[in-house]
Design an enzyme around this catalytic site. Structure first.
Site, PDB file in Angstrom:
ATOM      1  N   GLU A 118       0.862  -1.194   0.000  1.00 13.37           N
ATOM      2  CA  GLU A 118       0.000   0.000   0.000  1.00 13.37           C
ATOM      3  C   GLU A 118       0.889   1.233   0.000  1.00 13.37           C
ATOM      4  OE1 GLU A 118      -2.741   0.339   3.331  1.00 13.37           O
ATOM      5  OE2 GLU A 118      -2.635   2.522   3.160  1.00 13.37           O
ATOM      6  N   ARG A 150       0.945  10.330   0.390  1.00 17.42           N
ATOM      7  CA  ARG A 150       1.353  11.390   1.318  1.00 17.42           C
ATOM      8  C   ARG A 150       2.498  12.232   0.766  1.00 17.42           C
ATOM      9  NH1 ARG A 150       1.950   8.828   7.325  1.00 17.42           N
ATOM     10  NH2 ARG A 150       0.049   7.612   7.432  1.00 17.42           N
ATOM     11  N   LYS A 201     -10.982  -0.975   6.905  1.00 15.05           N
ATOM     12  CA  LYS A 201      -9.740  -0.669   7.619  1.00 15.05           C
ATOM     13  C   LYS A 201     -10.154  -0.128   8.980  1.00 15.05           C
ATOM     14  CE  LYS A 201      -5.634   2.275   7.331  1.00 15.05           C
ATOM     15  NZ  LYS A 201      -4.773   2.966   6.370  1.00 15.05           N
TER      16      LYS A 201
HETATM   17  O1  LIG Z   1      -1.930   7.101   5.494  1.00 12.30           O
HETATM   18  C1  LIG Z   1      -2.837   6.279   5.532  1.00 12.30           C
HETATM   19  O2  LIG Z   1      -3.439   5.780   4.558  1.00 12.30           O
HETATM   20  C2  LIG Z   1      -3.325   5.836   6.830  1.00 12.30           C
HETATM   21  O3  LIG Z   1      -4.430   5.433   6.923  1.00 12.30           O
HETATM   22  C3  LIG Z   1      -2.448   5.786   7.988  1.00 12.30           C
HETATM   23  C4  LIG Z   1      -1.499   4.616   7.925  1.00 12.30           C
HETATM   24  O4  LIG Z   1      -2.112   3.419   7.514  1.00 12.30           O
HETATM   25  C5  LIG Z   1      -0.963   4.462   9.306  1.00 12.30           C
HETATM   26  O5  LIG Z   1      -0.437   5.709   9.734  1.00 12.30           O
HETATM   27  C6  LIG Z   1       0.115   3.389   9.415  1.00 12.30           C
HETATM   28  O6  LIG Z   1       0.362   3.312  10.783  1.00 12.30           O
HETATM   29  P1  LIG Z   1       1.783   2.797  11.353  1.00 12.30           P
HETATM   30  O7  LIG Z   1       1.940   1.378  10.911  1.00 12.30           O
HETATM   31  O8  LIG Z   1       1.655   2.945  12.864  1.00 12.30           O
HETATM   32  O9  LIG Z   1       2.832   3.715  10.774  1.00 12.30           O
END
Ligand SMILES: O=C(O)C(=O)C[C@H](O)[C@H](O)COP(=O)(O)O
Length: 211
Positions: free
Chosen positions: A45, A49, A133
């Site tokens: 995925e 960003r 999700k």
């Molecule tokens: O940006 C996106 O699409 C989101 O929905 C957030 C990410 O899935 C999470 O920030 C991952 O979280 P971590 O594994 O703790 O880094």
């Protein structure tokens, strides 16, 4: 293109862990995807960003067709169409609005819409969605919260993401309403910057064994 993943439920079955990746350099995406595949993880995925994200998705869709490439951080309707045009095979949203869901539906791609509360889960279930999700997983209540949701709403399954680690992932994966987890630990920023693809492969190999 979608390697057989045509529904949200299919996405939950691709891998015990969906790597959530932030790329600052589009050239990192192909070697990263190949390292994940060598480690036994066949899904990635790529979050929208960074300015490099769409080019990264294009590169992977073109050069690594064996991996199922999705776009994450779909937070605006236009992101869905942009990601589909770039070659994404699925979409992931951190939260949902009706406009984002309509745009995701319009692409015809499978997607995992984000939810963090029981009411948000119910609203998505009303739209016929059954694979979601759960984000931000740890901050929104973690394993116990997901276990509680499973009581009144047993037919909805989740990909919890947000704050999950290799150590906590098994407790999520043990839940009957969890298909996989999402995690950024599979693509550490310093490993991408250093081109340490062996480390990514090792992390993927460990993650592939979690299921
Ligand atoms: O940006 C996106 O699409 C989101 O929905 C957030 C990410 O899935 C999470 O920030 C991952 O979280 P971590 O594994 O703790 O880094």
């Amino acid at each position: 293109m979608t390697n057989g993943a045509t529904t949200g439920a299919d996405l939950l079955a691709l891998s015990p862990v969906i790597p959530v990746v932030v790329v600052d350099d589009a050239d990192h995406a192909v070697p990263l995807a190949r390292a994940l595949l060598r480690g036994g993880v066949r899904v990635i995925e790529l979050t929208l960003r960074t300015p490099a994200a769409l080019a990264a998705i294009e590169n992977v869709a073109r050069e690594v067709p064996e991996i199922v490439i999705g776009a994450g951080t779909v937070t605006a309707p236009e992101h869905a169409e942009q990601a589909a045009k770039a070659g994404a095979a699925f979409l992931v949203t951190p939260g949902t609005t009706d406009r984002v869901l309509d745009a995701a539906d319009a692409t015809g791609l499978p997607y995992l819409p984000g939810a963090a509360t029981v009411s948000e889960v119910m609203r998505l279930a009303e739209r016929g969605l059954t694979a979601l999700k759960f984000f931000p997983a740890e901050a929104a209540g973690g394993v116990d919260y997901l276990k509680s949701i499973g009581g009144p709403i047993p037919h909805i399954r989740f990909c919890p993401t947000g704050g999950i680690t290799p150590q906590t992932a098994p407790s999520y994966l043990a839940l009957p309403n969890v298909g996989c987890v999402g995690g950024s630990w599979l693509a550490p920023k310093d490993a991408l910057q250093a081109g340490d693809w062996n480390r990514v492969e090792t992390l993927a190999r460990e993650a592939a064994r979690l299921g």
